[in-house]
Design an enzyme around this catalytic site. Sequence first.
Site, PDB file in Angstrom:
ATOM      1  N   GLU A 115       0.810  -1.220   0.000  1.00  0.00           N
ATOM      2  CA  GLU A 115       0.000   0.000   0.000  1.00  0.00           C
ATOM      3  C   GLU A 115       0.842   1.268   0.000  1.00  0.00           C
ATOM      4  O   GLU A 115       0.484   2.256  -0.652  1.00  0.00           O
ATOM      5  CB  GLU A 115      -0.942  -0.005   1.211  1.00  0.00           C
ATOM      6  CG  GLU A 115      -2.121  -0.970   1.092  1.00  0.00           C
ATOM      7  CD  GLU A 115      -1.733  -2.417   1.323  1.00  0.00           C
ATOM      8  OE1 GLU A 115      -2.545  -3.313   0.982  1.00  0.00           O
ATOM      9  OE2 GLU A 115      -0.620  -2.663   1.856  1.00  0.00           O
ATOM     10  N   HIS A 135     -10.627  -5.961   8.539  1.00  0.00           N
ATOM     11  CA  HIS A 135     -11.538  -5.861   7.402  1.00  0.00           C
ATOM     12  C   HIS A 135     -12.809  -5.089   7.734  1.00  0.00           C
ATOM     13  O   HIS A 135     -13.728  -5.046   6.918  1.00  0.00           O
ATOM     14  CB  HIS A 135     -11.923  -7.255   6.890  1.00  0.00           C
ATOM     15  CG  HIS A 135     -10.796  -8.015   6.274  1.00  0.00           C
ATOM     16  ND1 HIS A 135      -9.744  -8.487   7.000  1.00  0.00           N
ATOM     17  CD2 HIS A 135     -10.565  -8.379   4.983  1.00  0.00           C
ATOM     18  CE1 HIS A 135      -8.896  -9.130   6.193  1.00  0.00           C
ATOM     19  NE2 HIS A 135      -9.372  -9.074   4.977  1.00  0.00           N
ATOM     20  N   ASP A 154     -10.262  -1.453   4.596  1.00  0.00           N
ATOM     21  CA  ASP A 154      -9.939  -0.326   5.468  1.00  0.00           C
ATOM     22  C   ASP A 154      -8.704  -0.553   6.322  1.00  0.00           C
ATOM     23  O   ASP A 154      -7.847   0.318   6.442  1.00  0.00           O
ATOM     24  CB  ASP A 154     -11.131  -0.023   6.371  1.00  0.00           C
ATOM     25  CG  ASP A 154     -11.864  -1.293   6.792  1.00  0.00           C
ATOM     26  OD1 ASP A 154     -11.236  -2.202   7.338  1.00  0.00           O
ATOM     27  OD2 ASP A 154     -13.087  -1.383   6.534  1.00  0.00           O
TER      28      ASP A 154
END
Length: 338
Positions: free
Chosen positions: A61, A130, A85
């Site tokens: 990420e 999650h 998230d």
Amino acid sequence: MADTLTFAGAINAGLRAAMERDPKVLLMGEDIGALGGVFRVTDGLHKDFGGDRVMDTPLAESGIVGTAIGLALRGYRPVVEIQFDGFIFPAYDQITTSLAKLHARSGGELTVPVVIRVPYAGGIGAIEHHSESPEALFAHVPGLRVCTPATPQDGFDMIQQAIASPDPVLFFEPKARYWDKGEVGVERVARQLAAPDGALAGTAEMGTARVAREGADVTLVSYGPTVRLALQAASVAEESGISAEVIDLRSLSPLDSDAVVRSAKKTGRVVVIHEAPTAYGAGAEISARVSEQAFFHLHAPVLRVGGFHAQYPGAKYEHEYLPNIDRVLDAVDRVVAH
């Protein structure tokens, strides 16, 4: 005329419209290409626009966001998907240290129009990392826009507004609402595709809250996944003779304080609802602004209904953690009793 679309389908249509309008719009993320993303929000876009514009990335990420920043500085408009998230935190440094600060650091000479799509919140029975609701962590950072749609129409409109914005945008998508259906204006599509310079005809200004339901006795302030809950609570409260107004914030940064304060002055009572923990959350900021700007109109303290100050539980117990209609109605009864 309008089409009936799922919330995910409406965001997909909004992405498609933005990509057709501007060849500089690129999509990046894990499994968003041929698979169409884990929630299929990008379904079909790789096939229609190719791998140069809909790019699968490594599971990194920080690298994804860092690459997007570089692309934005070269004139592109990258749209990054964070798969869940809880996976956004490896990119937190890139987002808060670089993305949020480059415009100010350059004296306004540089713009970084990066959109980061974040499926967030609970309600899907997922495992750890999650079902997080980290929106307040980003709303606290100057230089970032933080928004979250609650309806298919807003999903369609707001993703295009985010992409057209010169500012970096955290676009939080309530994943439990992906399968909700609603009408999306198809005539608006044609107007938006023809609009010059990314202007979106017929849409509310970015950062503007909406009154989802008119009321007179209490204001329910909500956003994203809790808007539907607030509307349900308002319907039940009506059976007891309580008229609840529901505000859908749409945006946390900037926050449409005027809309909230206007409603607070009208009803004299406010309950704020969100899935994130109430401690240090968005509800605390909203409560402070209402108290500062509408204190003498209030008949009761502003109350908050949200998640607890604890780790998000396993799927078996998430219904105990998330705000529900009973907790909302209890708060409504408490403020109305004053």
